[in-house]
Design a protein around this motif. Structure first.
Motif, PDB file in Angstrom:
ATOM      1  N   LEU A  66      -8.995  -8.530  -9.652  1.00 12.39           N
ATOM      2  CA  LEU A  66      -8.624  -9.180  -8.393  1.00 12.39           C
ATOM      3  C   LEU A  66      -9.418 -10.438  -8.096  1.00 12.39           C
ATOM      4  O   LEU A  66      -8.875 -11.406  -7.573  1.00 12.39           O
ATOM      5  CB  LEU A  66      -8.925  -8.229  -7.231  1.00 12.39           C
ATOM      6  CG  LEU A  66      -7.972  -7.114  -6.910  1.00 12.39           C
ATOM      7  CD1 LEU A  66      -8.653  -6.162  -5.929  1.00 12.39           C
ATOM      8  CD2 LEU A  66      -6.706  -7.684  -6.296  1.00 12.39           C
ATOM      9  N   ASP A  67     -10.729 -10.363  -8.372  1.00  9.70           N
ATOM     10  CA  ASP A  67     -11.564 -11.425  -7.812  1.00  9.70           C
ATOM     11  C   ASP A  67     -12.884 -11.564  -8.566  1.00  9.70           C
ATOM     12  O   ASP A  67     -13.239 -10.722  -9.393  1.00  9.70           O
ATOM     13  CB  ASP A  67     -11.807 -11.172  -6.316  1.00  9.70           C
ATOM     14  CG  ASP A  67     -12.253  -9.746  -6.008  1.00  9.70           C
ATOM     15  OD1 ASP A  67     -12.619  -9.001  -6.948  1.00  9.70           O
ATOM     16  OD2 ASP A  67     -12.245  -9.374  -4.825  1.00  9.70           O
ATOM     17  N   GLY A 140      -8.949  -7.501  -2.122  1.00 13.18           N
ATOM     18  CA  GLY A 140      -9.511  -8.537  -2.979  1.00 13.18           C
ATOM     19  C   GLY A 140     -10.562  -9.220  -2.130  1.00 13.18           C
ATOM     20  O   GLY A 140     -11.371  -8.561  -1.476  1.00 13.18           O
ATOM     21  N   LYS A 202     -14.890   3.034   6.455  1.00 10.35           N
ATOM     22  CA  LYS A 202     -13.576   2.466   6.166  1.00 10.35           C
ATOM     23  C   LYS A 202     -12.503   3.020   7.102  1.00 10.35           C
ATOM     24  O   LYS A 202     -11.359   2.563   7.087  1.00 10.35           O
ATOM     25  CB  LYS A 202     -13.174   2.756   4.710  1.00 10.35           C
ATOM     26  CG  LYS A 202     -14.121   2.173   3.649  1.00 10.35           C
ATOM     27  CD  LYS A 202     -14.111   0.664   3.654  1.00 10.35           C
ATOM     28  CE  LYS A 202     -15.175   0.049   2.767  1.00 10.35           C
ATOM     29  NZ  LYS A 202     -15.002   0.275   1.360  1.00 10.35           N
TER      30      LYS A 202
HETATM   31  C1  GLP Z   1     -15.562  -6.301  -2.018  1.00 14.25           C
HETATM   32  C2  GLP Z   1     -14.412  -6.622  -3.001  1.00 14.25           C
HETATM   33  C3  GLP Z   1     -13.176  -5.847  -2.687  1.00 14.25           C
HETATM   34  C4  GLP Z   1     -13.564  -4.413  -2.389  1.00 14.25           C
HETATM   35  C5  GLP Z   1     -14.328  -4.362  -1.097  1.00 14.25           C
HETATM   36  C6  GLP Z   1     -14.891  -2.987  -0.744  1.00 14.25           C
HETATM   37  O1  GLP Z   1     -15.970  -7.391  -1.267  1.00 14.25           O
HETATM   38  N1  GLP Z   1     -14.081  -8.014  -3.124  1.00 14.25           N
HETATM   39  O2  GLP Z   1     -12.259  -5.947  -3.775  1.00 14.25           O
HETATM   40  O3  GLP Z   1     -12.425  -3.623  -2.254  1.00 14.25           O
HETATM   41  O4  GLP Z   1     -15.321  -5.360  -1.013  1.00 14.25           O
HETATM   42  O5  GLP Z   1     -16.048  -2.690  -1.460  1.00 14.25           O
HETATM   43  P1  GLP Z   1     -16.682  -1.244  -1.535  1.00 14.25           P
HETATM   44  O6  GLP Z   1     -15.756  -0.429  -2.370  1.00 14.25           O
HETATM   45  O7  GLP Z   1     -18.018  -1.424  -2.188  1.00 14.25           O
HETATM   46  O8  GLP Z   1     -16.772  -0.751  -0.154  1.00 14.25           O
END
Ligand code: GLP
Length: 242
Positions: A66-67, A140, A202
């Motif tokens: 994604l990124d 993303g 979340k």
């Molecule tokens: C990041 C990524 C996302 C990810 C999100 C949640 O910044 N760019 O793709 O889904 O934050 O991260 P985590 O799974 O560590 O909570």
């Protein structure tokens, strides 16, 4: 149609996601898989590695991440290149030429992003996209306010994301301010989407995405319009759903 699966805990959520991927790989061995980073998919990747040891082959799949943070090269321990190697690719039989992750060191970003889109098209599009979700609802690195019509582009991270991700860096100032990300339209064109969310922090973003209005202020809410999206949650992440 949005499908919601609530699992008891993180381990079960990770196993469920791995099961879906395996099923799709059995249907189509040369699956085009979109991948995510962050802490959430780590359990899923562990589970895929376990299944690989039991015989599941990734030799025909193609992946698109994604990124990637802008300004970090692939050897930086917090780059998503490094993350993917360490948490998945080093342990499975995927062909390096089939791996695609945005390059955060390119000079001509616009052209590079257009090429990334082009390569996705050339392989026939993404069959299955894995997503996490930011505590602000981002997918993303498409932060609140991002256009639903966006494609792969350079984006500025919000303060809330920089704060969330600071735990991976020595200090908050080290978190890159920019990233290259697939756009929301890029993500929506995936034939199937699985969004994974775990934990209480979340729950608000998950509830807004599933039950709230579709708004660019909650980027994941647009998944309500996707014909084949699945949210796989643990109990804590699902705790604010009605
Ligand atoms: C990041 C990524 C996302 C990810 C999100 C949640 O910044 N760019 O793709 O889904 O934050 O991260 P985590 O799974 O560590 O909570």
């Amino acid at each position: 149609m949005m499908k919601i699966i609530v699992k008891e805990n993180y381990e079960d959520l990770s196993k469920e996601a791995a099961r879906v991927i395996k099923r799709e790989m059995q249907k189509k061995p040369n699956l085009v898989l979109g991948l995510a980073t962050g802490s959430t998919p780590i359990g899923l990747y562990k589970e895929l590695i376990r299944r690989h040891k039991e015989g599941l082959s990734f030799s025909q799949i193609t992946t698109f991440n994604l990124d990637e943070y802008f300004g970090l090269d692939s050897s930086h321990s917090q780059s998503y290149h490094f993350y993917m190697q360490k948490n998945l690719f080093d342990h499975i039989d995927i062909k390096p030429k089939n791996i695609h992750i945005p390059d955060g060191t390119v000079k001509d970003v616009k052209r590079y992003c257009a090429e990334y889109e082009e390569i996705i098209k050339r392989v026939g599009g993404i069959d299955l996209q894995i997503l996490g979700i930011g505590s602000n609802g981002h997918i993303g690195f498409n932060e609140p306010g991002s256009l639903f019509t966006s494609r792969t582009h350079l984006t500025k991270l919000t303060e809330s994301t920089i704060k969330d991700n600071a735990r991976f860096f020595e200090k908050k100032e080290d978190v890159p301010r920019f990233a290259i990300t697939m756009g929301i339209q890029t993500i929506l064109e995936a034939k199937k989407i699985i969004l994974l969310a775990s934990g209480q922090n979340k729950a608000d973003a998950v509830a807004k995405s599933i039950e709230g209005q579709i708004t660019s202020q909650v980027p994941a809410s647009i998944l309500q319009k996707h014909p084949n999206s699945i949210f796989i949650l643990d109990k804590a992440a699902a705790s604010q759903l009605k």
